[in-house]
Each structure stands twice: as structure tokens, then as C-alpha cells.
Motif scaffolding. Structure first.
Motif, PDB file in Angstrom:
ATOM      1  N   UNK A 100      85.127  18.665  79.688  1.00 41.97           N
ATOM      2  CA  UNK A 100      86.349  18.036  80.202  1.00 41.97           C
ATOM      3  C   UNK A 100      86.606  16.709  79.478  1.00 41.97           C
ATOM      4  N   UNK A 101      85.538  15.956  79.196  1.00 43.58           N
ATOM      5  CA  UNK A 101      85.703  14.678  78.493  1.00 43.58           C
ATOM      6  C   UNK A 101      86.187  14.891  77.066  1.00 43.58           C
ATOM      7  N   UNK A 102      85.758  15.976  76.431  1.00 41.47           N
ATOM      8  CA  UNK A 102      86.173  16.246  75.056  1.00 41.47           C
ATOM      9  C   UNK A 102      87.670  16.499  74.941  1.00 41.47           C
ATOM     10  N   UNK A 103      88.316  16.826  76.034  1.00 42.02           N
ATOM     11  CA  UNK A 103      89.758  17.024  76.018  1.00 42.02           C
ATOM     12  C   UNK A 103      90.539  15.728  76.165  1.00 42.02           C
ATOM     13  N   UNK A 104      89.850  14.611  76.401  1.00 38.97           N
ATOM     14  CA  UNK A 104      90.520  13.323  76.571  1.00 38.97           C
ATOM     15  C   UNK A 104      90.641  12.612  75.230  1.00 38.97           C
ATOM     16  N   UNK A 131      88.984   5.945  75.115  1.00 39.64           N
ATOM     17  CA  UNK A 131      87.783   5.484  75.812  1.00 39.64           C
ATOM     18  C   UNK A 131      88.063   5.197  77.283  1.00 39.64           C
ATOM     19  N   UNK A 132      89.231   4.636  77.571  1.00 41.35           N
ATOM     20  CA  UNK A 132      89.538   4.284  78.968  1.00 41.35           C
ATOM     21  C   UNK A 132      89.668   5.531  79.832  1.00 41.35           C
ATOM     22  N   UNK A 133      90.253   6.592  79.281  1.00 41.15           N
ATOM     23  CA  UNK A 133      90.343   7.841  80.048  1.00 41.15           C
ATOM     24  C   UNK A 133      88.962   8.404  80.328  1.00 41.15           C
ATOM     25  N   UNK A 134      88.091   8.388  79.316  1.00 43.45           N
ATOM     26  CA  UNK A 134      86.728   8.901  79.482  1.00 43.45           C
ATOM     27  C   UNK A 134      85.986   8.061  80.506  1.00 43.45           C
ATOM     28  N   UNK A 181      78.272   8.998  73.686  1.00 41.90           N
ATOM     29  CA  UNK A 181      78.064  10.409  73.332  1.00 41.90           C
ATOM     30  C   UNK A 181      79.404  11.092  73.063  1.00 41.90           C
ATOM     31  N   UNK A 182      80.430  10.753  73.843  1.00 41.88           N
ATOM     32  CA  UNK A 182      81.769  11.311  73.638  1.00 41.88           C
ATOM     33  C   UNK A 182      82.298  10.922  72.259  1.00 41.88           C
ATOM     34  N   UNK A 183      82.099   9.633  71.869  1.00 43.42           N
ATOM     35  CA  UNK A 183      82.555   9.172  70.551  1.00 43.42           C
ATOM     36  C   UNK A 183      81.855   9.942  69.430  1.00 43.42           C
ATOM     37  N   UNK A 184      80.537  10.151  69.573  1.00 43.90           N
ATOM     38  CA  UNK A 184      79.789  10.882  68.552  1.00 43.90           C
ATOM     39  C   UNK A 184      80.304  12.317  68.406  1.00 43.90           C
ATOM     40  N   UNK A 185      80.508  12.979  69.548  1.00 45.33           N
ATOM     41  CA  UNK A 185      81.026  14.358  69.482  1.00 45.33           C
ATOM     42  C   UNK A 185      82.410  14.372  68.841  1.00 45.33           C
ATOM     43  N   UNK A 186      83.210  13.385  69.147  1.00 44.09           N
ATOM     44  CA  UNK A 186      84.560  13.300  68.597  1.00 44.09           C
ATOM     45  C   UNK A 186      84.506  13.104  67.081  1.00 44.09           C
ATOM     46  N   UNK A 187      83.624  12.220  66.616  1.00 45.10           N
ATOM     47  CA  UNK A 187      83.490  11.988  65.176  1.00 45.10           C
ATOM     48  C   UNK A 187      82.967  13.236  64.468  1.00 45.10           C
ATOM     49  N   UNK A 188      82.036  13.953  65.104  1.00 40.53           N
ATOM     50  CA  UNK A 188      81.518  15.197  64.514  1.00 40.53           C
ATOM     51  C   UNK A 188      82.628  16.235  64.380  1.00 40.53           C
TER      52      UNK A 188
END
Length: 187
Positions: free
Chosen positions: A103-107, A110-113, A151-158
Motif C-alpha cells: 500500500x505504501x508503494x502506491x503513495x 514522504x508525508x503520505x507514507x 525502506x519505502x525510499x529505497x524500494x522507490x529508488x530500486x
């Protein structure tokens, strides 16, 4: 002159609605009495046009017709149709915890997460302080907001790096075409 051609005689008695002397009915009562025949006529016309031919469930018995009346029938149908499941809070939180990263990956920000993780943590804490009689134990722990955002930022960059690599690969495989504005003129 027949009985139908005679003008209607109407009488008014002390601000009461006008009544027809022949029938003793007011205009509203006459409309209501004729409404059922009008509805029947509309149904007959629709049947003649074939508007009822391909309705779902045609030729099948009406579901639940012989059972006792259940006042919550519409709610049960809604739950069945929409595939709604109601879990105890401890199990719902386990499920939400397992699905939180997706669900976080769809945001997008940073503020939404951060807001989503804080909302999840508030629900976990609220469930911890609520009575849990007869329910499965609550084993879900609140998440660290900063670690989850990192962790969300890392997944997003990947994902972005993977998308860039895929685009470059597709560009390398595709033959280079000259754009129309860069084509040489042949004189």
C-alpha cells in the motif's frame, strides 16, 4: 346524449376537496384508483415490446422465496456480492501489517507514507488497549515511522533504477530512426 357525454357535476363542501357527484370520489382518489390500471398498461406495453425477455434469472425460482423473513437480507447480500470480510481487530491488523508495504508503494510523497504509517500505529495502539475477550492475541507491533519511510525510499529508488535500465535496454534494441525534422533533403 349518453351518460358519458354529460358534464360532471361537482360539489364543494366547506373547503373540502371537490368530489364527483356520480362516484363520490375526489380527483386525487380517482387518480389513485386509475393508477394501478395505468401501471398494468405500461407493463403490458413493455412485455409486447420484449423488454422483459432477457432478464437475469429468467426461468429460475426466486432465491429465498420460501424461507422466513430476514430483516438483514440486504446486508447479507451486500457482504456476499462485495466479498466483504470482517475479521477480529487482531487478525485485521496482522493482515494490514502484511499488506502495508504494498500500500505504501502506491503513495508518492514522504508525508503520505508517514501519515499512513502513523495511522497504522494508532490503530495498533488502540487495539492494544481495547479488551480482547475471546479473540486471537494481538501480536502486531507498531512500526518505526522513520525506518519505514527509509525502506519505502529505497524500494522507490530500486523501482526507478529498474525502470531506467529497462528503458535503456529497449532503446538499445530498437533501431535508430531519423526524425522527420532531421532528415536530409535530397536535391
Amino acid at each position: 346524449m349518453t351518460h358519458d357525454d354529460e358534464p360532471l357535476e361537482v360539489e364543494r363542501v366547506d373547503k373540502l376537496p371537490l368530489k364527483d357527484k356520480r362516484t363520490g370520489l375526489t380527483a386525487a382518489q380517482t387518480r389513485i384508483a386509475n393508477q394501478s390500471s395505468w401501471v398494468d398498461q405500461q407493463i403490458r406495453v413493455a412485455m409486447a415490446k420484449g423488454e422483459f425477455d432477457d432478464l437475469p434469472g429468467a426461468g429460475k425460482p426466486i432465491e429465498g422465496l420460501g424461507r422466513d423473513h430476514d430483516p438483514d437480507w440486504w446486508l447479507k447480500k451486500l457482504v456476499e456480492r462485495e466479498n466483504i470480510t470482517v475479521l477480529p481487530p487482531s487478525l485485521q491488523l496482522r493482515k494490514d501489517d502484511a499488506e502495508l508495504d504494498v500500500r505504501l508503494d502506491g503513495l508518492f510523497t514522504d508525508t503520505e507514507v508517514r501519515r499512513e504509517v502513523e495511522d497504522f500505529n494508532a490503530r495498533v495502539i488502540r487495539a492494544r488497549y481495547s479488551p480482547q475477550d475471546g479473540q486471537p492475541p494481538l501480536v502486531t507491533m507498531p512500526r518505526d515511522v522513520d525506518e519505514t519511510v527509509a525502506a519505502w525510499r529505497e524500494r522507490r529508488e530500486e523501482r526507478a533504477a529498474t525502470a531506467r535500465a529497462r528503458r535503456e535496454e529497449q532503446q538499445a534494441e530498437a533501431p535508430q530512426r531519423r526524425r522527420w525534422w532531421r532528415q536530409r533533403r535530397r536535391d
